[in-house]
Motif scaffolding. Structure first.
Motif, short mmCIF file in Angstrom:
data_model
loop_
_atom_site.label_atom_id
_atom_site.label_comp_id
_atom_site.label_asym_id
_atom_site.label_seq_id
_atom_site.Cartn_x
_atom_site.Cartn_y
_atom_site.Cartn_z
N MET A 1 -2.69 -1.95 8.54
CA MET A 1 -2.01 -1.69 7.26
C MET A 1 -0.60 -2.24 7.23
O MET A 1 0.01 -2.34 6.19
N GLU A 9 -3.82 -4.14 -0.08
CA GLU A 9 -4.25 -2.78 0.24
C GLU A 9 -3.17 -1.74 -0.02
O GLU A 9 -3.42 -0.55 0.09
N ILE A 10 -1.98 -2.17 -0.34
CA ILE A 10 -0.85 -1.24 -0.48
C ILE A 10 -0.49 -1.06 -1.95
O ILE A 10 -0.32 -2.02 -2.69
N ASP A 11 -0.38 0.20 -2.35
CA ASP A 11 0.03 0.54 -3.72
C ASP A 11 1.55 0.57 -3.77
O ASP A 11 2.20 1.38 -3.12
N ARG A 12 2.12 -0.34 -4.56
CA ARG A 12 3.58 -0.44 -4.64
C ARG A 12 4.15 0.17 -5.92
O ARG A 12 5.30 -0.07 -6.26
N ASP A 218 3.84 9.47 3.44
CA ASP A 218 2.37 9.39 3.54
C ASP A 218 1.97 8.02 4.08
O ASP A 218 2.82 7.14 4.28
N ASN A 220 0.41 5.42 2.81
CA ASN A 220 0.71 4.26 1.97
C ASN A 220 2.19 3.92 2.02
O ASN A 220 2.57 2.75 2.10
N GLU A 221 3.05 4.95 1.99
CA GLU A 221 4.49 4.72 2.06
C GLU A 221 4.89 4.09 3.39
O GLU A 221 5.71 3.16 3.42
N MET A 224 3.78 0.42 3.37
CA MET A 224 4.61 -0.41 2.49
C MET A 224 5.96 -0.74 3.13
O MET A 224 6.39 -1.90 3.16
#
Length: 433
Positions: A1, A9-12, A218, A220-221, A224
């Motif tokens: 990741m 794959e990363i929600d920005r 989390d 995702n954070e 990122m």
């Protein structure tokens, strides 16, 4: 990741929120630590108002002793920063805080110039690595285009120390003078040392060493932020060896630029109480209250310049302008004939000089990364902070020689102009990221 190939794959959508969360979590505690660090480093300038008479120190003795802090700093800063990178910021920053707090309190027992010299040197040894260590630590959490603002908020600890510390020091010296047969400056050293030890314990319990260990982020954070930092490292220089850094001309150029700015910074902060007293003010508390005004101006300037630098992603002119402001302030303050005029232009000088440091660190952190950054930042900071030795010693010697602060202020202004000129010699493409 955390690889560059996983961008999809990363929600920005919450990118700004994530960096605000990180900033609110780690930057305030680091700023508070720096307030205490700066206060314990420069409160000797206030102690001088009484200590000089009580112990029979000349201006040169004071300037030499004040500057010895930076000799200890010089010899131990690089190994300290490398150890921080290896053992983790939490443990190492806590160790630094606790040891310097203890040594700062011991200053209350100084009786002669050699004890003064020894303790200033040891205080530099104890504090070595804190400032560059925090600069390095912030690069673990923020990519280059977000750093100037974070550096400025952290660096605001130095003017904040002046805003709160100057009146506090003056009040302690007035209020506690002769309590239990101690002088006011002795009480000041003891009372202002306690927060460093307390903060050391707090840091040990509170800070996280890296993004991966932050339970308050989390998955995702974390991914990122890790991706952004990795992209930064890929764009920066790849040389990681110590010998490679020593041979890198940019490291030496950065060191000299920062040396010029540090000359102005400590020539001002370590002598500001004396300069205000020389304008005709005698009461320690009034000196402290007037001494807070330049630092209020500095905080405003630091925030404005750093926000503009990040917004426009421009580094050179955002550093040159405050450096020239500082030079102009020194020149006019040197010839001021009243307290009001002196405070106005000392404020101008302080705003310019103290804005230089956070803006400067956006330059080397844009061209160094990883272990190269750990050693490189420490090398630059340790070499440049030799100006912290040269500047107060020079000002003190010139004051003894000429019985006027003017020549010393002119020399400091000259260094700021030279530093600004060298900044403009660096290609914009190398640092404007």
């Amino acid at each position: 990741m955390d690889t560059l190939g996983s961008l999809q794959e990363i929600d920005r959508s919450n990118e700004d929120f994530t960096y605000r969360k990180i900033a609110f979590r780690i930057v305030p505690i680091l700023m508070i630590c720096y307030i205490v660090a700066y206060l314990d480093r420069v409160n000797v300038g206030f102690a001088k108002l009484q200590m000089e008479v009580d112990l029979g120190f000349s201006e040169t003795v004071y300037g030499f002793g004040a500057g010895l802090f930076f000799i200890g700093y010089f010899f131990f800063e690089v190994p300290s920063n490398i150890l921080l990178h290896k053992v983790g910021a939490r443990l190492w920053i806590a160790r630094i805080l606790i040891t310097w707090g203890i040594l700062s309190g011991i200053f209350a027992f100084v009786q002669n110039e050699w004890q003064f010299y020894s303790l200033r040197f040891l205080l530099g040894v104890a504090e070595a690595g804190f400032y560059p260590g925090v600069i390095l630590y912030l690069t673990y959490w923020f990519p280059s285009h977000r750093r100037a603002k974070m550096f400025a908020i952290f660096q605001a600890g130095s003017p904040a120390a002046g805003i709160f510390g100057n009146p506090l020091s003056g009040w302690i010296m007035n209020t506690f003078h002769s309590v239990d047969s101690w002088h006011g400056w002795q009480w000041m050293f003891v009372l202002e040392a306690i927060p460093a030890v307390v903060l050391g314990v707090i840091v040990l319990l509170y800070l996280d060493n890296s993004v991966s260990g932050a339970k308050w982020l989390d998955a995702n954070e974390k991914a990122m932020v890790s991706q952004d930092i990795e992209a930064d490292h890929a764009a920066a220089a790849s040389t990681h060896s110590f010998t490679g850094l020593i041979r890198n001309p940019m490291v030496w150029l950065m060191s000299f630029i920062y040396f010029c700015f540090v000359m102005g910074q400590y020539g001002l902060t370590l002598w500001l109480p004396t300069l205000i007293k020389a304008s005709g003010v005698e009461d320690n508390l009034i000196i402290g209250l007037l001494g807070a005004i330049p630092f209020i101006c500095a905080i405003i300037a630091m925030v404005l310049f750093s926000r503009s630098a990040d917004k426009h992603r421009e580094r050179r002119w955002h550093l040159v302008v405050p450096a020239l402001m500082g030079a102009f302030g020194f020149i006019i303050a040197a010839t001021a004939t009243s307290t009001t005029v002196s405070i106005i232009f000392l404020s101008f000088a302080t705003a310019g000089v103290l804005s230089c440091a956070p803006l400067f660190w956006s330059l080397p952190t844009a061209i160094l990364s990883g272990s190269a950054a750990a050693a490189g930042i420490a090398i630059i900071n340790s070499i440049a902070n030799l100006a912290g030795f040269a500047s107060p010693w020079m000002v003190g010697a010139l004051l003894d020689l000429t019985h006027s602060p003017a020549i010393g202020m002119y020399v400091l202004a000259g260094f700021l102009v030279v530093g600004a000129a060298i900044v403009l010699s660096i290609s914009a493409e190398r640092v404007n990221r």
